[in-house]
Design an enzyme around this catalytic site. Structure first.
Site, short mmCIF file in Angstrom:
data_model
loop_
_atom_site.label_atom_id
_atom_site.label_comp_id
_atom_site.label_asym_id
_atom_site.label_seq_id
_atom_site.Cartn_x
_atom_site.Cartn_y
_atom_site.Cartn_z
N CYS A 1 25.63 56.02 71.78
CA CYS A 1 26.44 56.32 70.61
C CYS A 1 26.18 57.76 70.20
CB CYS A 1 26.08 55.37 69.46
SG CYS A 1 27.03 55.65 67.96
N HIS B 1 31.65 50.38 63.94
CA HIS B 1 31.41 51.54 63.07
C HIS B 1 32.17 51.41 61.75
CE1 HIS B 1 28.97 54.29 65.42
NE2 HIS B 1 29.73 54.14 66.49
N HIS C 1 32.45 48.23 70.01
CA HIS C 1 31.51 49.25 69.53
C HIS C 1 32.16 50.11 68.46
CE1 HIS C 1 28.26 52.39 70.28
NE2 HIS C 1 29.15 53.05 69.56
N GLU C 2 33.37 50.60 68.73
CA GLU C 2 34.02 51.50 67.77
C GLU C 2 34.37 50.76 66.48
OE1 GLU C 2 33.68 54.45 68.28
OE2 GLU C 2 33.28 54.33 70.42
NI NI Z 1 29.11 54.82 68.38
#
Ligand code: NI
Length: 184
Positions: free
Chosen positions: A96, A142, A138-139
């Protein structure tokens, strides 16, 4: 357009629930997406979420992995929603841009559906498996204030990128070599 500064783990913006975008076609949203694209292109990586550039709004960009692991076209997704399409969980290595220098092995849904809006306000709806599914999860994490170490179940698998080759060789586990550029 400009290259934006990346927020790093510990910055409060990475721990907030990002707010939905009311109008994806608003010039400010287009400008943010253009700056995110330039930033990702400059730094290198597979994806970027708006909170990583200090904007707490629900916008992500990512490359859809193409054939032969080439970087595919970039998707801009506004107000994304994910739905798991099976119970299968896969382990895979992630990095990341907000957690520089580290790599970790993270469990993710192997098969998902996701949808959201394009910058024109059109609906984007896809199914994804494997690395494509991993990047999207993953995105989107966030946007909910979650960084990948918070998803890990075995923190002995959180290591420095610079030790990755040695780590894999010691375990005769070559599986992660292809993920070396997988910063998101
Ligand atoms: Ni990330």
């Amino acid at each position: 357009m400009s290259v934006l500064k990346i927020a790093r783990m510990g910055h409060p913006v990475l721990q907030q629930i990002a707010r939905p975008v009311a109008d994806p076609s608003h010039p400010a949203v287009h400008r943010l997406a253009a700056d995110m694209l330039e930033t990702l292109d400059d730094i290198g990586g597979l994806g970027l979420a708006a909170p990583q550039v200090h904007e707490s709004v629900r916008v992500v960009i990512f490359h859809v992995p193409g054939a032969d692991d080439e970087l595919g076209p970039t998707t801009v997704l506004v107000n994304p929603v994910i739905e798991p399409l099976s119970d299968q969980i896969e382990l895979g290595w992630e990095g990341c841009l907000s957690v520089p220098g580290l790599r970790g092995e993270v469990p993710r849904h192997a098969h998902i559906g996701y949808r959201g809006l394009s910058l024109n306000g059109e609906t984007i709806e896809r199914e994804a498996e494997g690395y494509h599914a991993r990047v999207v999860q993953h995105e989107c994490d966030h946007l909910d204030g979650i960084l990948y170490p918070q998803r890990m179940t075995d923190l002995s698998r959180l290591i420095f990128e610079s030790e990755m080759r040695r780590y894999m060789e010691a375990r005769e586990d070559p599986g992660a070599e292809r993920q070396e550029d997988a910063a998101q």
